[in-house]
Design a protein around this motif. Structure first.
Motif, PDB file in Angstrom:
ATOM      1  N   HIS A  89      70.754 -14.984 -47.513  1.00  0.00           N
ATOM      2  CA  HIS A  89      71.529 -13.745 -47.574  1.00  0.00           C
ATOM      3  C   HIS A  89      71.775 -13.276 -49.014  1.00  0.00           C
ATOM      4  O   HIS A  89      72.319 -12.198 -49.222  1.00  0.00           O
ATOM      5  N   GLU A  90      71.392 -14.094 -49.978  1.00  0.00           N
ATOM      6  CA  GLU A  90      71.585 -13.730 -51.383  1.00  0.00           C
ATOM      7  C   GLU A  90      70.341 -13.018 -51.914  1.00  0.00           C
ATOM      8  O   GLU A  90      69.216 -13.466 -51.681  1.00  0.00           O
ATOM      9  N   PRO A  91      70.517 -11.933 -52.665  1.00  0.00           N
ATOM     10  CA  PRO A  91      69.368 -11.211 -53.232  1.00  0.00           C
ATOM     11  C   PRO A  91      68.789 -11.941 -54.455  1.00  0.00           C
ATOM     12  O   PRO A  91      69.410 -12.879 -54.976  1.00  0.00           O
ATOM     13  N   LYS A  92      67.638 -11.502 -54.908  1.00  0.00           N
ATOM     14  CA  LYS A  92      66.952 -12.127 -56.050  1.00  0.00           C
ATOM     15  C   LYS A  92      67.785 -12.114 -57.332  1.00  0.00           C
ATOM     16  O   LYS A  92      67.634 -12.972 -58.177  1.00  0.00           O
ATOM     17  N   GLN A  93      68.646 -11.127 -57.483  1.00  0.00           N
ATOM     18  CA  GLN A  93      69.454 -11.029 -58.699  1.00  0.00           C
ATOM     19  C   GLN A  93      70.780 -11.787 -58.601  1.00  0.00           C
ATOM     20  O   GLN A  93      71.578 -11.769 -59.525  1.00  0.00           O
ATOM     21  N   SER A  94      70.991 -12.505 -57.497  1.00  0.00           N
ATOM     22  CA  SER A  94      72.243 -13.231 -57.273  1.00  0.00           C
ATOM     23  C   SER A  94      72.474 -14.299 -58.348  1.00  0.00           C
ATOM     24  O   SER A  94      71.563 -15.006 -58.756  1.00  0.00           O
ATOM     25  N   LYS A  95      73.735 -14.395 -58.753  1.00  0.00           N
ATOM     26  CA  LYS A  95      74.160 -15.422 -59.714  1.00  0.00           C
ATOM     27  C   LYS A  95      75.133 -16.408 -59.061  1.00  0.00           C
ATOM     28  O   LYS A  95      75.845 -17.134 -59.736  1.00  0.00           O
ATOM     29  N   GLN A  96      75.167 -16.433 -57.728  1.00  0.00           N
ATOM     30  CA  GLN A  96      76.123 -17.239 -56.975  1.00  0.00           C
ATOM     31  C   GLN A  96      76.082 -18.715 -57.381  1.00  0.00           C
ATOM     32  O   GLN A  96      77.112 -19.313 -57.682  1.00  0.00           O
TER      33      GLN A  96
END
Length: 173
Positions: A89-96
């Protein structure tokens, strides 16, 4: 007098050895980050492994040990185990995953590097594990892989983990 000189020489040798080893590890980590940067800048490697929901590249000597579900996969390389975690569910630009390390394990971070290209975020972090081992984490977007590496292999482990993280693709259901 002789004892004092002997003690001073032993202490000096110890400090020199610790400093030399620390510098060697720092150099290996920096070399590993440089290699991981090259991996991140390139097109992801062609998939060589897959599970029911994922496909990804596995470097030489890596195997899939187990897959508990579509988001958690254990990998093996010799006697080392690596944990691959995917948040679809996290996009490619996610920094999670990067932010989680910053918040929860800031004091354990030895060195880290971030990467950005074409809207995709990636990172590699080296954290203290014990005296002779380091925990290496590499991630891109919603993908994170973690493992423990010895000092002698850390310059190879960092880019290998980035190769895996950078190559993960979710199969269409």
């Amino acid at each position: 007098m002789f004892r004092q000189c002997t003690r001073l020489m032993i202490c000096s040798a110890f400090v020199f050895t610790v400093a030399a080893c620390s510098n060697n590890v720092d150099t290996k980590i920096s070399k590993g980050f440089e290699s991981a940067d090259q991996v991140f800048e390139q097109k992801p490697k062609t998939s060589t492994a897959s599970t029911e929901h994922l496909q990804f590249y596995l470097p030489k000597d890596f195997t899939i040990k187990s897959s508990s579900d579509e988001t958690n996969i254990l990998l093996k390389k010799g006697d080392e185990t690596f944990s691959l975690f995917i948040n679809p569910h996290e996009p490619k630009q996610s920094k999670q995953f990067y932010k989680a390390i910053q918040q929860k394990e800031k004091d354990a971070i030895v060195k880290e590097q971030t990467y950005e290209k074409d809207g995709q975020f990636g990172f590699a972090s080296v954290l203290v594990d014990d005296n002779h081992n380091y925990r290496v984490v590499a991630g891109t977007g919603g993908v994170k892989i973690t493992g423990v590496s010895g000092q002698q292999n850390i310059d190879h482990t960092i880019p290998e983990l980035m190769e895996i993280a950078h190559s993960v693709q979710i199969k269409n259901k």
